[in-house]
Design a protein around this motif. Structure first.
Motif, PDB file in Angstrom:
ATOM      1  N   LEU A 139       6.904  60.265  54.625  1.00 14.72           N
ATOM      2  CA  LEU A 139       6.624  59.087  55.434  1.00 14.72           C
ATOM      3  C   LEU A 139       6.665  59.434  56.909  1.00 14.72           C
ATOM      4  CD1 LEU A 139       8.846  56.472  53.574  1.00 14.72           C
ATOM      5  CD2 LEU A 139       6.375  56.789  53.349  1.00 14.72           C
ATOM      6  N   GLY A 140       5.798  58.784  57.681  1.00 11.90           N
ATOM      7  CA  GLY A 140       5.778  58.971  59.119  1.00 11.90           C
ATOM      8  C   GLY A 140       5.613  57.646  59.833  1.00 11.90           C
ATOM      9  N   LEU A 141       5.747  57.685  61.147  1.00 14.42           N
ATOM     10  CA  LEU A 141       5.589  56.515  62.003  1.00 14.42           C
ATOM     11  C   LEU A 141       4.676  56.868  63.162  1.00 14.42           C
ATOM     12  CD1 LEU A 141       9.369  55.569  62.204  1.00 14.42           C
ATOM     13  CD2 LEU A 141       7.638  54.288  60.930  1.00 14.42           C
ATOM     14  N   SER A 142       3.837  55.938  63.555  1.00 17.88           N
ATOM     15  CA  SER A 142       2.903  56.188  64.651  1.00 17.88           C
ATOM     16  C   SER A 142       2.996  55.062  65.666  1.00 17.88           C
ATOM     17  CB  SER A 142       1.473  56.297  64.126  1.00 17.88           C
ATOM     18  OG  SER A 142       0.551  56.489  65.185  1.00 17.88           O
ATOM     19  N   GLY A 143       3.205  55.434  66.928  1.00 25.17           N
ATOM     20  CA  GLY A 143       3.274  54.451  67.991  1.00 25.17           C
ATOM     21  C   GLY A 143       4.580  53.682  67.999  1.00 25.17           C
ATOM     22  N   VAL A 144       5.689  54.369  67.817  1.00 28.64           N
ATOM     23  CA  VAL A 144       6.969  53.672  67.684  1.00 28.64           C
ATOM     24  C   VAL A 144       7.901  53.929  68.866  1.00 28.64           C
ATOM     25  CG1 VAL A 144       6.972  53.536  65.176  1.00 28.64           C
ATOM     26  CG2 VAL A 144       7.893  55.590  66.311  1.00 28.64           C
ATOM     27  N   THR A 145       8.917  53.092  68.937  1.00 30.16           N
ATOM     28  CA  THR A 145       9.981  53.252  69.921  1.00 30.16           C
ATOM     29  C   THR A 145      11.150  53.992  69.279  1.00 30.16           C
ATOM     30  OG1 THR A 145      11.025  51.170  69.301  1.00 30.16           O
ATOM     31  CG2 THR A 145       9.309  51.079  70.998  1.00 30.16           C
ATOM     32  N   VAL A 146      12.107  54.381  70.105  1.00 27.19           N
ATOM     33  CA  VAL A 146      13.314  55.031  69.587  1.00 27.19           C
ATOM     34  C   VAL A 146      14.052  54.090  68.633  1.00 27.19           C
ATOM     35  CG1 VAL A 146      15.577  55.934  70.218  1.00 27.19           C
ATOM     36  CG2 VAL A 146      13.572  56.552  71.580  1.00 27.19           C
ATOM     37  N   ALA A 147      14.114  52.804  68.985  1.00 24.85           N
ATOM     38  CA  ALA A 147      14.812  51.833  68.136  1.00 24.85           C
ATOM     39  C   ALA A 147      14.118  51.680  66.787  1.00 24.85           C
ATOM     40  CB  ALA A 147      14.892  50.484  68.845  1.00 24.85           C
ATOM     41  N   GLN A 148      12.792  51.651  66.776  1.00 24.28           N
ATOM     42  CA  GLN A 148      12.071  51.541  65.510  1.00 24.28           C
ATOM     43  C   GLN A 148      12.260  52.783  64.654  1.00 24.28           C
ATOM     44  OE1 GLN A 148       8.267  50.701  67.313  1.00 24.28           O
ATOM     45  NE2 GLN A 148       8.297  48.580  66.595  1.00 24.28           N
ATOM     46  N   LEU A 149      12.297  53.941  65.284  1.00 22.80           N
ATOM     47  CA  LEU A 149      12.547  55.170  64.541  1.00 22.80           C
ATOM     48  C   LEU A 149      13.906  55.110  63.854  1.00 22.80           C
ATOM     49  CD1 LEU A 149      12.000  58.088  63.671  1.00 22.80           C
ATOM     50  CD2 LEU A 149      12.730  58.831  65.956  1.00 22.80           C
ATOM     51  N   ALA A 150      14.921  54.663  64.577  1.00 18.90           N
ATOM     52  CA  ALA A 150      16.260  54.556  63.990  1.00 18.90           C
ATOM     53  C   ALA A 150      16.278  53.537  62.853  1.00 18.90           C
ATOM     54  CB  ALA A 150      17.266  54.171  65.068  1.00 18.90           C
ATOM     55  N   GLU A 151      15.576  52.426  63.037  1.00 17.25           N
ATOM     56  CA  GLU A 151      15.528  51.393  61.996  1.00 17.25           C
ATOM     57  C   GLU A 151      14.866  51.920  60.730  1.00 17.25           C
ATOM     58  OE1 GLU A 151      13.968  46.741  61.473  1.00 17.25           O
ATOM     59  OE2 GLU A 151      13.539  47.866  63.306  1.00 17.25           O
ATOM     60  N   ALA A 152      13.788  52.664  60.911  1.00 14.89           N
ATOM     61  CA  ALA A 152      13.079  53.213  59.752  1.00 14.89           C
ATOM     62  C   ALA A 152      13.927  54.255  59.029  1.00 14.89           C
ATOM     63  CB  ALA A 152      11.758  53.827  60.195  1.00 14.89           C
ATOM     64  N   ARG A 153      14.629  55.095  59.781  1.00 13.45           N
ATOM     65  CA  ARG A 153      15.440  56.153  59.158  1.00 13.45           C
ATOM     66  C   ARG A 153      16.590  55.578  58.345  1.00 13.45           C
ATOM     67  NH1 ARG A 153      17.687  60.294  62.863  1.00 13.45           N
ATOM     68  NH2 ARG A 153      17.830  61.549  60.961  1.00 13.45           N
ATOM     69  N   ALA A 154      16.995  54.359  58.652  1.00  8.87           N
ATOM     70  CA  ALA A 154      18.026  53.699  57.846  1.00  8.87           C
ATOM     71  C   ALA A 154      17.476  53.229  56.508  1.00  8.87           C
ATOM     72  CB  ALA A 154      18.600  52.513  58.615  1.00  8.87           C
ATOM     73  N   ILE A 155      16.148  53.197  56.386  1.00  9.59           N
ATOM     74  CA  ILE A 155      15.496  52.762  55.149  1.00  9.59           C
ATOM     75  C   ILE A 155      15.091  53.950  54.284  1.00  9.59           C
ATOM     76  CG2 ILE A 155      13.455  51.578  54.218  1.00  9.59           C
ATOM     77  CD1 ILE A 155      13.513  49.862  56.814  1.00  9.59           C
ATOM     78  N   ALA A 156      14.485  54.967  54.896  1.00  7.45           N
ATOM     79  CA  ALA A 156      13.991  56.134  54.157  1.00  7.45           C
ATOM     80  C   ALA A 156      13.801  57.285  55.136  1.00  7.45           C
ATOM     81  CB  ALA A 156      12.669  55.807  53.454  1.00  7.45           C
ATOM     82  N   PRO A 157      13.766  58.525  54.647  1.00  6.40           N
ATOM     83  CA  PRO A 157      13.563  59.670  55.544  1.00  6.40           C
ATOM     84  C   PRO A 157      12.214  59.597  56.265  1.00  6.40           C
ATOM     85  CG  PRO A 157      14.356  60.386  53.388  1.00  6.40           C
ATOM     86  CD  PRO A 157      14.003  58.943  53.247  1.00  6.40           C
ATOM     87  N   VAL A 158      12.216  59.973  57.521  1.00  6.44           N
ATOM     88  CA  VAL A 158      10.997  60.043  58.336  1.00  6.44           C
ATOM     89  C   VAL A 158      10.709  61.504  58.618  1.00  6.44           C
ATOM     90  CG1 VAL A 158       9.912  59.441  60.536  1.00  6.44           C
ATOM     91  CG2 VAL A 158      11.401  57.779  59.373  1.00  6.44           C
ATOM     92  N   ALA A 159       9.562  61.982  58.167  1.00 10.46           N
ATOM     93  CA  ALA A 159       9.223  63.394  58.328  1.00 10.46           C
ATOM     94  C   ALA A 159       8.520  63.682  59.639  1.00 10.46           C
ATOM     95  CB  ALA A 159       8.336  63.844  57.162  1.00 10.46           C
ATOM     96  N   ALA A 160       7.790  62.694  60.176  1.00 13.42           N
ATOM     97  CA  ALA A 160       6.989  62.938  61.374  1.00 13.42           C
ATOM     98  C   ALA A 160       6.774  61.651  62.139  1.00 13.42           C
ATOM     99  CB  ALA A 160       5.637  63.552  61.003  1.00 13.42           C
ATOM    100  N   VAL A 161       6.644  61.793  63.447  1.00  8.89           N
ATOM    101  CA  VAL A 161       6.286  60.683  64.332  1.00  8.89           C
ATOM    102  C   VAL A 161       5.028  61.086  65.078  1.00  8.89           C
ATOM    103  CG1 VAL A 161       6.925  59.437  66.432  1.00  8.89           C
ATOM    104  CG2 VAL A 161       8.601  59.752  64.607  1.00  8.89           C
ATOM    105  N   GLN A 162       4.103  60.146  65.187  1.00 11.79           N
ATOM    106  CA  GLN A 162       2.859  60.404  65.917  1.00 11.79           C
ATOM    107  C   GLN A 162       2.768  59.413  67.077  1.00 11.79           C
ATOM    108  OE1 GLN A 162      -1.682  59.612  64.958  1.00 11.79           O
ATOM    109  NE2 GLN A 162      -0.909  61.271  63.678  1.00 11.79           N
ATOM    110  N   ASN A 163       3.064  59.898  68.276  1.00 12.39           N
ATOM    111  CA  ASN A 163       2.990  59.091  69.488  1.00 12.39           C
ATOM    112  C   ASN A 163       2.127  59.804  70.518  1.00 12.39           C
ATOM    113  OD1 ASN A 163       4.864  57.290  68.316  1.00 12.39           O
ATOM    114  ND2 ASN A 163       5.945  57.014  70.263  1.00 12.39           N
TER     115      ASN A 163
END
Length: 281
Positions: A139-163
């Motif tokens: 799973l990855g996230l695109s166009g996120v903030t630091v807070a959103q990254l932390a929120e997502a990592r509390a749900i499932a592992p995040v392998a990559a961010v695309q900003n």
């Protein structure tokens, strides 16, 4: 993103060349292709499948969900759980895969906003469920903030961010720092300022925040010239060396530009030149 027609819509200007670019990229050692089913829509994924399927084992194909195209060729948020499931299914079908290597939830908090009525956590939880079912590997996230990254990592592992991150725009530095701390890949989109580093372009037509100044370009040309390199190669070399977690995805529909981009991987800038470039933003 550059393979479909103008405005990332419809078929490519040259179908044969589009296929050749994809095949040549893999020949040159590319092991990571970034795409989305809303590029076209469907066109980029269809071209990838036509050019490269069956895929080599080492090739990672990353895609994005959470956005669709509207009737006016615009980009529209579509991050409700059911719509995300539909988009994942469409990517699987178009790419000819049983499981997607990496799926980004496109959010838009880095400046290119796609406001969605769906709560962020609810959307990411829907993708996490599809990962548990085996339809998504990472799973990855695109166009996120630091807070959103932390929120997502509390749900499932995040392998990559695309900003967004490039030589003249460090607005993603805080997210990059968070990715470094967590060992998460940071894929910088628009690494060439949405193509604005290409010589001969009308910089007055650049998207907001994308147009470098003449003075900035002069510095970049001077540094590149010392290595017998182009400004494009110098900018990519800076990005690749900027952090141990950064990846670059310079899009192109040109075989010549592809070769130029790939050569940047062999360019190592001196500490002095890196220091100068670090001050350009």
């Amino acid at each position: 993103m550059q393979l479909p027609g103008p405005g990332v819509w419809g078929p490519p200007r040259d179908h044969t060349t589009a296929l050749a670019v994809l095949r040549r990229a893999v020949e040159l050692g590319v092991s990571h292709i970034d795409t989305s089913d809303f590029y076209g829509p469907h066109v980029a994924n269809d071209l990838i499948k036509e050019a490269l399927h069956p895929y080599p084992d080492h090739l990672v194909i990353a895609t994005k969900v959470g956005v669709v195209r509207d009737e006016w060729h615009g980009f529209e948020a579509a991050a409700e759980p059911q719509r995300l499931r539909e988009q994942v299914d469409e990517n699987l079908l178009r790419l000819g895969r049983d499981r997607l290597d990496l799926v980004y939830l496109r959010v838009g908090g880095d400046g290119l906003l796609f406001p969605s009525e769906a709560p962020f956590a609810e959307s990411f939880e829907a993708l996490a469920e599809l990962r548990q079912r085996g339809l998504i590997r990472h799973l990855g996230l695109s166009g996120v903030t630091v807070a959103q990254l932390a929120e997502a990592r509390a749900i499932a592992p995040v392998a990559a961010v695309q900003n967004r991150l490039h030589l003249f725009d460090r607005s993603g530095a805080d997210v990059l720092s968070a990715c470094e701390d967590a060992g998460i890949a940071f894929t910088a989109y628009f690494p060439l300022a949405a193509g604005m580093l290409r010589p001969g372009l009308d910089l007055s037509q650049a998207p907001p925040g994308m147009a470098p100044s003449a003075a900035q370009l002069a510095v970049l040309d001077e540094i590149g010239g010392r290595y017998g390199a182009t400004r494009i190669q110098a900018a990519l070399a800076w990005l690749l060396g900027h952090s141990p977690v950064t990846l670059a995805i310079p899009g192109t529909s040109s075989l010549v530009h592809l070769e130029e981009n790939m050569a940047a991987a062999d360019l190592v800038l001196s500490d002095d030149d890196l220091a100068v470039l670090n001050k350009l933003a």
